[in-house]
Design a protein around this motif. Structure first.
Motif, PDB file in Angstrom:
ATOM      1  N   GLU A  93      14.265 -57.613  -4.969  1.00 51.93           N
ATOM      2  CA  GLU A  93      15.648 -57.753  -5.399  1.00 51.93           C
ATOM      3  C   GLU A  93      16.054 -56.630  -6.324  1.00 51.93           C
ATOM      4  O   GLU A  93      15.211 -55.981  -6.964  1.00 51.93           O
ATOM      5  CB  GLU A  93      15.886 -59.104  -6.091  1.00 51.93           C
ATOM      6  CG  GLU A  93      15.330 -59.221  -7.483  1.00 51.93           C
ATOM      7  CD  GLU A  93      15.674 -60.530  -8.160  1.00 51.93           C
ATOM      8  OE1 GLU A  93      16.586 -61.246  -7.706  1.00 51.93           O
ATOM      9  OE2 GLU A  93      15.035 -60.846  -9.161  1.00 51.93           O
ATOM     10  N   LYS A 103      16.581 -56.454   8.521  1.00 48.64           N
ATOM     11  CA  LYS A 103      17.029 -57.639   7.788  1.00 48.64           C
ATOM     12  C   LYS A 103      18.213 -57.301   6.889  1.00 48.64           C
ATOM     13  O   LYS A 103      18.224 -56.271   6.219  1.00 48.64           O
ATOM     14  CB  LYS A 103      15.885 -58.220   6.957  1.00 48.64           C
ATOM     15  CG  LYS A 103      14.778 -58.771   7.812  1.00 48.64           C
ATOM     16  CD  LYS A 103      13.692 -59.386   6.997  1.00 48.64           C
ATOM     17  CE  LYS A 103      12.622 -59.936   7.929  1.00 48.64           C
ATOM     18  NZ  LYS A 103      11.526 -60.510   7.209  1.00 48.64           N
ATOM     19  N   PRO A 115      20.360 -58.010   3.567  1.00 49.57           N
ATOM     20  CA  PRO A 115      20.150 -58.641   2.256  1.00 49.57           C
ATOM     21  C   PRO A 115      21.209 -59.695   1.953  1.00 49.57           C
ATOM     22  O   PRO A 115      22.325 -59.629   2.461  1.00 49.57           O
ATOM     23  CB  PRO A 115      20.258 -57.477   1.270  1.00 49.57           C
ATOM     24  CG  PRO A 115      20.673 -56.288   2.030  1.00 49.57           C
ATOM     25  CD  PRO A 115      20.722 -56.615   3.472  1.00 49.57           C
ATOM     26  N   GLU A 160      10.734 -62.234  -2.089  1.00 44.30           N
ATOM     27  CA  GLU A 160      11.844 -61.318  -1.887  1.00 44.30           C
ATOM     28  C   GLU A 160      11.884 -60.203  -2.926  1.00 44.30           C
ATOM     29  O   GLU A 160      11.708 -60.450  -4.118  1.00 44.30           O
ATOM     30  CB  GLU A 160      13.163 -62.081  -1.953  1.00 44.30           C
ATOM     31  CG  GLU A 160      13.350 -63.081  -0.838  1.00 44.30           C
ATOM     32  CD  GLU A 160      14.692 -63.768  -0.904  1.00 44.30           C
ATOM     33  OE1 GLU A 160      15.353 -63.845   0.131  1.00 44.30           O
ATOM     34  OE2 GLU A 160      15.075 -64.224  -2.001  1.00 44.30           O
ATOM     35  N   ARG A 219      19.060 -59.434  -2.497  1.00 48.38           N
ATOM     36  CA  ARG A 219      17.672 -59.819  -2.207  1.00 48.38           C
ATOM     37  C   ARG A 219      17.385 -59.640  -0.721  1.00 48.38           C
ATOM     38  O   ARG A 219      18.263 -59.860   0.116  1.00 48.38           O
ATOM     39  CB  ARG A 219      17.433 -61.281  -2.564  1.00 48.38           C
ATOM     40  CG  ARG A 219      17.700 -61.587  -3.992  1.00 48.38           C
ATOM     41  CD  ARG A 219      17.510 -63.038  -4.255  1.00 48.38           C
ATOM     42  NE  ARG A 219      16.438 -63.107  -5.237  1.00 48.38           N
ATOM     43  CZ  ARG A 219      15.815 -64.190  -5.602  1.00 48.38           C
ATOM     44  NH1 ARG A 219      16.103 -65.335  -5.049  1.00 48.38           N
ATOM     45  NH2 ARG A 219      14.880 -64.148  -6.507  1.00 48.38           N
ATOM     46  N   THR A 220      16.130 -59.297  -0.440  1.00 48.90           N
ATOM     47  CA  THR A 220      15.677 -59.204   0.943  1.00 48.90           C
ATOM     48  C   THR A 220      14.174 -59.402   0.991  1.00 48.90           C
ATOM     49  O   THR A 220      13.477 -59.146   0.015  1.00 48.90           O
ATOM     50  CB  THR A 220      16.047 -57.848   1.582  1.00 48.90           C
ATOM     51  OG1 THR A 220      15.683 -57.869   2.955  1.00 48.90           O
ATOM     52  CG2 THR A 220      15.364 -56.683   0.896  1.00 48.90           C
ATOM     53  N   THR A 221      13.693 -59.855   2.136  1.00 45.68           N
ATOM     54  CA  THR A 221      12.258 -59.996   2.324  1.00 45.68           C
ATOM     55  C   THR A 221      11.650 -58.738   2.937  1.00 45.68           C
ATOM     56  O   THR A 221      10.476 -58.728   3.279  1.00 45.68           O
ATOM     57  CB  THR A 221      11.941 -61.202   3.240  1.00 45.68           C
ATOM     58  OG1 THR A 221      12.644 -61.048   4.458  1.00 45.68           O
ATOM     59  CG2 THR A 221      12.294 -62.511   2.569  1.00 45.68           C
TER      60      THR A 221
END
Length: 174
Positions: free
Chosen positions: A168, A27, A29, A166, A126-128
Motif C-alpha cells: 500500500e 491487478k 488497486p 497487500e 492497495r494491491t496484492t
C-alpha cells in the motif's frame, strides 16, 4: 526462417505476459480516502540526495539485511517527504521497517525511529501485486483519485511492502 522468428517472438511475448500477470501486473488497486487512526512507527535511516546516489540503493538492502538477520522485526516501508515521481534531483526519504512500537526492539547502530502520525487525511491505494510492480500501479491510482476528488496533495507518502498481504501507499492530502 521468418516463421521461426515470429514464433519465438510470440512465445516470448506470451511468457512475459504470464510473468507480469503472476506478479500482479494486471491487478487494479483499491483506492480510498481515509484518516489514519493510529501512528505508524518506522525504524530505519534517513536519506536526502539524488536517487542516483550510490548510497540510496544499498540503504534499502541494509534494511532488508537487518530484517533477515533478525536485528529488526517488521515489514519493509518507506516515507517519502517529496513526490518520488517528480523529485528527479532530490529525494527526501526515510527507509526502514514498520515496527509495532518504539520500545520493544533495540535499534542497530545508525538507525532511528520516525512516526507517520495519526489523524492525517490520506489517499490509500492497495494491491496484492508484487513489490516489483506495485509502485507503478499505486502511485498513478493515487494521482487519479487526487484529481477526481479535487484534493490537494502534501507530497508525503508512506509505502508499505509486507511479505504477505497487500502492498500500500498512503498519500497525505489536505
Amino acid at each position: 526462417m521468418t516463421r521461426w522468428l515470429f514464433l519465438l517472438i510470440f512465445l516470448f511475448t506470451i511468457g512475459a505476459a504470464l510473468i507480469y500477470a503472476y506478479v500482479g501486473g494486471f491487478k487494479t488497486p483499491t483506492v480510498t480516502v481515509t484518516t489514519t487512526k493510529t501512528p505508524i512507527f518506522l525504524a530505519g535511516q534517513a536519506f536526502e540526495g539524488s536517487a542516483n546516489d550510490e548510497r540510496f540503493g544499498p540503504l534499502f538492502r541494509s534494511v532488508k539485511e537487518a530484517q533477515d538477520r533478525g536485528q529488526l522485526r517488521g515489514e519493509l516501508a518507506n516515507i517519502y517527504y517529496n513526490d518520488p515521481a517528480k523529485a528527479r534531483d532530490t529525494v527526501r526519504a526515510f527507509i526502514g521497517l514498520v515496527v509495532a512500537d518504539t520500545v520493544s526492539q533495540q535499534l542497530p547502530a545508525g538507525y532511528r525511529y520516525r512516526t507517520f502520525g495519526a489523524g492525517q487525511r490520506v489517499v490509500q491505494a492497495r494491491t496484492t501485486a508484487s513489490y516489483l510492480v506495485a509502485p507503478n500501479k499505486l502511485y498513478p491510482a493515487i494521482t487519479d483519485a487526487v484529481k477526481q476528488q479535487q484534493l490537494k496533495p502534501k507530497h508525503v507518502y508512506l509505502e508499505r511492502f509486507p511479505e504477505q498481504g497487500e502492498s500500500e501507499v498512503l498519500a497525505v492530502v489536505e
